[in-house]
Design a protein around this motif. Structure first.
Motif, PDB file in Angstrom:
ATOM      1  N   LYS A 121     -17.011  12.176  -5.324  1.00  0.00           N
ATOM      2  CA  LYS A 121     -17.909  11.061  -5.050  1.00  0.00           C
ATOM      3  C   LYS A 121     -19.337  11.471  -5.394  1.00  0.00           C
ATOM      4  CE  LYS A 121     -14.839   9.122  -1.584  1.00  0.00           C
ATOM      5  NZ  LYS A 121     -14.587   8.858  -0.148  1.00  0.00           N
TER       6      LYS A 121
ATOM      7  N   GLN B 160      -8.623  11.926   8.066  1.00  0.00           N
ATOM      8  CA  GLN B 160     -10.071  12.057   8.006  1.00  0.00           C
ATOM      9  C   GLN B 160     -10.442  13.104   6.955  1.00  0.00           C
ATOM     10  OE1 GLN B 160     -11.978  12.682  11.833  1.00  0.00           O
ATOM     11  NE2 GLN B 160     -13.452  14.091  10.922  1.00  0.00           N
TER      12      GLN B 160
ATOM     13  N   HIS C 133     -15.853  10.379 -10.705  1.00  0.00           N
ATOM     14  CA  HIS C 133     -14.810   9.704  -9.929  1.00  0.00           C
ATOM     15  C   HIS C 133     -13.420  10.064 -10.446  1.00  0.00           C
ATOM     16  CE1 HIS C 133     -17.733   6.365  -8.401  1.00  0.00           C
ATOM     17  NE2 HIS C 133     -17.838   7.492  -7.721  1.00  0.00           N
TER      18      HIS C 133
ATOM     19  N   ASP D  54     -21.849   6.683  -4.588  1.00  0.00           N
ATOM     20  CA  ASP D  54     -21.204   6.700  -3.271  1.00  0.00           C
ATOM     21  C   ASP D  54     -22.148   7.051  -2.134  1.00  0.00           C
ATOM     22  OD1 ASP D  54     -18.256   6.440  -4.209  1.00  0.00           O
ATOM     23  OD2 ASP D  54     -19.099   8.037  -5.448  1.00  0.00           O
TER      24      ASP D  54
ATOM     25  N   LYS E 126     -25.345  -1.806   3.006  1.00  0.00           N
ATOM     26  CA  LYS E 126     -23.934  -1.602   3.360  1.00  0.00           C
ATOM     27  C   LYS E 126     -23.159  -2.914   3.470  1.00  0.00           C
ATOM     28  CE  LYS E 126     -23.946   2.939   5.445  1.00  0.00           C
ATOM     29  NZ  LYS E 126     -23.267   3.774   6.429  1.00  0.00           N
TER      30      LYS E 126
ATOM     31  N   LYS F 142      -4.740   7.056   7.998  1.00  0.00           N
ATOM     32  CA  LYS F 142      -5.501   7.761   6.965  1.00  0.00           C
ATOM     33  C   LYS F 142      -6.087   9.055   7.522  1.00  0.00           C
ATOM     34  CE  LYS F 142      -9.166   7.056   3.552  1.00  0.00           C
ATOM     35  NZ  LYS F 142      -9.844   8.320   3.781  1.00  0.00           N
TER      36      LYS F 142
ATOM     37  N   TYR G 261     -22.153  -2.857  -0.034  1.00  0.00           N
ATOM     38  CA  TYR G 261     -21.472  -1.627  -0.444  1.00  0.00           C
ATOM     39  C   TYR G 261     -21.124  -0.841   0.823  1.00  0.00           C
ATOM     40  CZ  TYR G 261     -23.544  -3.025  -4.874  1.00  0.00           C
ATOM     41  OH  TYR G 261     -23.910  -3.737  -5.985  1.00  0.00           O
ATOM     42  N   PRO G 262     -20.084  -1.276   1.531  1.00  0.00           N
ATOM     43  CA  PRO G 262     -19.811  -0.732   2.872  1.00  0.00           C
ATOM     44  C   PRO G 262     -19.453   0.750   2.918  1.00  0.00           C
ATOM     45  CG  PRO G 262     -18.044  -2.201   2.148  1.00  0.00           C
ATOM     46  CD  PRO G 262     -19.160  -2.365   1.173  1.00  0.00           C
ATOM     47  N   ASN G 263     -19.016   1.330   1.814  1.00  0.00           N
ATOM     48  CA  ASN G 263     -18.601   2.735   1.834  1.00  0.00           C
ATOM     49  C   ASN G 263     -19.704   3.712   1.459  1.00  0.00           C
ATOM     50  OD1 ASN G 263     -15.910   2.102   2.584  1.00  0.00           O
ATOM     51  ND2 ASN G 263     -15.439   1.570   0.468  1.00  0.00           N
TER      52      ASN G 263
ATOM     53  N   ASP H 245     -26.110   7.786   8.334  1.00  0.00           N
ATOM     54  CA  ASP H 245     -24.800   8.373   8.616  1.00  0.00           C
ATOM     55  C   ASP H 245     -24.927   9.832   9.022  1.00  0.00           C
ATOM     56  OD1 ASP H 245     -22.904   6.139   7.780  1.00  0.00           O
ATOM     57  OD2 ASP H 245     -24.141   6.352   5.972  1.00  0.00           O
TER      58      ASP H 245
ATOM     59  N   HIS I 111     -17.817  15.738  -2.760  1.00  0.00           N
ATOM     60  CA  HIS I 111     -18.964  14.977  -3.257  1.00  0.00           C
ATOM     61  C   HIS I 111     -19.817  15.883  -4.145  1.00  0.00           C
ATOM     62  CE1 HIS I 111     -17.726  12.568   0.176  1.00  0.00           C
ATOM     63  NE2 HIS I 111     -18.632  11.647  -0.086  1.00  0.00           N
TER      64      HIS I 111
ATOM     65  N   ILE J  18     -22.755   6.159   1.813  1.00  0.00           N
ATOM     66  CA  ILE J  18     -23.292   6.960   2.906  1.00  0.00           C
ATOM     67  C   ILE J  18     -24.780   7.217   2.672  1.00  0.00           C
ATOM     68  CG2 ILE J  18     -21.083   8.045   3.474  1.00  0.00           C
ATOM     69  CD1 ILE J  18     -22.116  10.601   2.071  1.00  0.00           C
TER      70      ILE J  18
END
Length: 565
Positions: free
Chosen positions: A128, A4, A123, A257, A280, A2, A283-285, A308, A56, A287
Motif C-alpha cells: 500500500k 488483523q 499495489h 492508501d 474518508k 478477517k 476514501y474510507p480506507n 489514525d 506499506h 489512513i
C-alpha cells in the motif's frame, strides 16, 4: 473473520533509492550526481521490499518542491537559489501541490502518469502507498503550473496589506521587504525579493529569518491570528481549509492508501477534525499518520483531529535510542507505554526516519546491529504500526558529506546523492546481495525475519501484551537495566520475548509471576519445546511461577520464544 494486519512501513527517499552513481560530488548538480527515478521501483525492487515484510511503502518527496535545477523548458517556473536548501531542495518546501516532482520522472511531461503507474506497480506487489501531505508551509515561491481549472492558487486572492485575515492563505509583514539573516543572492545575478515579506514556516512572524529557520518556506494561514493571542477565526470556514481539502482529494483520487502529515501539530486540530472525515467519506480506507511531538496533544489529535496514528518519537524512540547508547536503563520502557494509557495501539514506532540520525552513524550506535534489541522491542511489543527507513536493514551509516545537510549522520533530503548501501544492494537492479558485506547480509536477514514475524505470528499481530519488568527488579540473574522481557499471547500461542542491550552475552533468568499465568491463562510447571523464531532453534524450557526461566542471550541481541500451550 478477517485477520488483523500489523502495518509495516518501509519509508524510502524516492529520489535517492535508484541513483547508481558511485562518485557523487559534494553539492553536485543533477547533471553531476544524477537522481533516482520512480521507474527504479521495478516489480523486482518492490518484490524485495515486500519480502522484507513491508505492508506499506512511504514514497517520501513525491509532490513537486522547490529546487535549484531549472525545469523552465517544461513550463515549470524556476526557483531563486537563495530560498532553496541544497541543489535538489527540500521535499518539505512544496512548490506545486498538484504536481509530481520532475526530478523523479523518466519523461518529465509524463510525470503524473509515471506516478500513477508507480502506485499500480506497488499495489501489484501487495504494497500500500503512503505519500507526504505538507500542510503547515510551502515554498517561498509557491505557484502551481498544473492546478485544475477553477482552482485559485494559494495567496492569489490575498490582501497583502493585512498581517492577518481569515480569507488570506499567508501571513504578511505589511510594508516590509524580506531581509533575513541569509544570503539573498546565493550566486544569482539578482537578489531574491519578497515584498511584502511573508511569515516563515516555523512560526516566525517577522522579516528576518535566519539560517536555522525554515527560511525557504512560508507559513500557511488556517484562521489563527498569531499576532493577537492566537485568536481563532474558523467560522466561516477559512479559505485555506477548502484549498487543502481539494488537494487531499486530488491525491486520494490517484489510488494512494495514506498520508503522512508533516508537522501536523502546527496546524489547528479543528482543521484536521473537519477535513479527515470528509476525505474518508469518499476514501474510507485511507489512513492518516500525524507527525506530532507533544504528548499532551496526542489524544487531541487522535480523537478530535481524527488521525489514525501518531509518531511515537519523544516516548519510545527517544527511550530506545538512549538505552541502546548506554545513557538510560531498560527499566524506562514500561513508563513509556504506561504513559500512553490505551492509545499505544495508535502510535507509530520507529528507530530511523529521514529526520533522525542513522543507527549506524557515529552519532548514534556506530553499527546497525547494535539496535537489534531495540528493533525487537519496537516491532513486537504491541500491535501498532512499525516503520523502518530504507538502508536501515543493511546498516546504512549516513556519514557522507553530501552538501547542504553536511556530515550529520543523516541521509540527505536536500542534495542529489547516491546511498552507498542501497546502491550496492540494488546492484543495478539485480538485488542479488553480491555487493553486500557478510555483516550487511546478516542484518538484512534479521530484519526480514523480524518484520515478517510481525504478521505471520498472530500473537505479535494482535495478541495481548504483558510486561515482565516489575517482577524482575533487583534480581541477581536478570539485569533489569540491560535486559528487558515481555510476553505476547493469543489463543493457545504464547511468546516470551527477551532482549539484551548489553555488549556482552548473558545467561539471564526471567521471573514470570503468578499474575502472568493467571492473567494470560498459561498452564505452568510444564516443559515445552520452545521455538526461537528468529533462528528456528528449539529450546527445552519449563514455565513456572516458582522458579526463573533461564535464557542465554547474545550481546546486543534477543530471542522470541514461541510456546504452543
Amino acid at each position: 473473520m478477517k485477520t488483523q494486519e500489523k502495518i509495516i512501513i518501509y519509508q524510502v527517499f524516492t529520489r535517492l533509492f535508484g541513483n547508481g552513481n558511485p562518485r557523487c560530488k559534494t553539492n553536485g548538480s543533477l547533471d553531476e550526481n544524477g537522481c533516482g527515478k520512480m521507474a527504479d521501483f521495478t516489480a523486482k525492487a518492490l518484490g524485495e521490499i515486500k519480502r522484507l515484510g513491508a505492508t506499506h511503502i512511504w514514497y517520501t518527496g513525491i509532490i513537486e518542491h522547490a529546487t535549484q535545477t531549472n525545469y523552465s523548458r517544461y513550463g515549470i517556473r524556476p526557483d531563486h537559489p537563495a530560498v532553496v536548501k541544497g541543489k535538489a531542495g527540500s521535499p518539505y518546501a512544496i512548490k506545486d501541490y498538484y504536481d509530481v516532482d520532475p526530478d523523479l520522472a523518466t519523461s518529465i511531461p509524463d510525470r503524473m502518469k509515471e506516478f500513477e503507474n508507480l502506485v499500480k506497480r506497488s499495489h501489484k506487489a501487495e504494497l500500500k502507498v503512503i505519500i507526504d501531505f505538507v500542510p503547515n508551509h510551502v515554498a517561498r515561491q509557491y505557484g502551481s503550473d498544473t492546478k485544475p481549472a477553477g482552482v485559485a492558487d494559494l495567496g492569489e486572492q490575498d490582501d497583502v496589506n493585512l498581517a492577518f485575515s481569515p480569507n488570506n492563505n499567508f501571513y504578511y509583514i505589511p510594508g516590509t521587504k524580506l531581509e533575513g539573516n541569509i544570503d539573498l543572492h546565493r550566486g544569482a545575478a539578482e537578489p531574491y525579493i519578497e515584498f511584502p515579506a511573508k511569515a516563515t514556516g516555523n512560526d516566525r512572524f517577522d522579516a528576518w529569518p535566519g539560517i536555522n529557520d525554515w527560511y525557504e518556506t512560508v507559513k500557511l494561514n488556517y484562521g489563527v491570528d498569531y499576532m493577537n493571542g492566537r485568536s481563532t477565526h474558523f467560522d466561516p470556514i477559512p479559505d485555506t481549509w477548502n484549498k487543502m481539502l481539494d488537494i487531499l482529494l486530488f491525491w486520494a483520487s490517484k489510488g494512494i492508501d495514506g498520508f503522512r502529515c508533516d508537522m501536523a501539530e502546527m496546524v489547528p486540530v479543528e482543521f484536521w477534525g473537519w477535513v479527515i472525515p470528509q476525505v474518508k467519506a469518499q476514501y474510507p480506507n485511507l489512513i492518516f499518520i500525524a507527525e506530532v511531538y507533544n504528548p499532551a496533544e496526542y489524544r487531541n489529535y487522535l480523537f478530535n483531529g481524527k488521525f489514525d496514528y501518531l509518531y511515537d518519537k519523544v516516548g519510545l524512540y527517544d527511550t530506545l535510542r538512549a538505552i541502546t547508547s548506554g545513557w538510560e536503563s531498560a527499566t524506562s520502557i514500561p513508563s513509556r507505554w504506561q504513559s500512553l494509557s490505551g492509545i499505544e495501539h495508535r502510535m507509530l514506532n520507529f528507530l530511523e526516519n529521514h529526520d533522525e540520525q542513522r543507527i549506524a552513524s557515529d552519532f548514534f550506535a556506530g553499527n546497525g546491529a547494535r539496535a537489534i534489541p531495540a528493533m525487537i522491542v519496537s516491532a513486537c511489543m504491541n500491535d501498532n504500526p512499525v516503520m523502518i527507513y530504507f538502508g536501515q536493514e543493511i546498516g546504512e551509516q549516513g556519514m557522507d558529506t553530501e552538501g547542504f545537510s553536511g556530515r550529520d549522520g543523516r541521509t540527505t533530503i536536500f542534495d542529489y546523492w547516491s546511498v552507498d548501501s542501497i546502491r550496492r544492494w540494488r546492484n543495478n537492479g539485480k538485488f542479488d546481495d553480491k555487493l553486500l558485506t557478510e555483516e550487511e547480509k546478516k542484518l538484512r536477514t534479521f530484519y526480514s525475519r523480524l518484520l515478517n514475524l510481525c504478521n505471520t505470528e498472530k500473537a505479535i499481530r494482535e495478541g495481548v501484551f504483558f510486561d515482565l519488568t516489575y517482577a524482575n527488579l533487583a534480581g541477581w540473574v536478570f539485569n533489569e537495566h540491560k535486559q528487558y522481557a515481555f510476553m505476547r499471547k493469543l489463543d493457545d500461542e504464547l511468546l516470551l520475548i527477551m532482549v539484551n542491550f548489553d555488549s556482552i552475552p548473558v545467561r539471564a533468568a526471567v521471573n514470570i509471576p503468578q499474575h502472568a499465568f493467571d492473567f494470560l491463562g498459561i498452564p505452568y510447571n510444564l516443559e515445552y519445546n520452545a521455538v526461537e523464531l528468529l533462528t528456528g532453534n528449539t529450546e527445552k524450557l519449563v514455565l513456572s511461577p516458582d522458579k526463573t526461566t533461564p535464557v542465554l542471550l547474545d550481546a546486543m541481541n534477543g530471542k522470541i520464544l514461541k510456546f504452543k500451550l
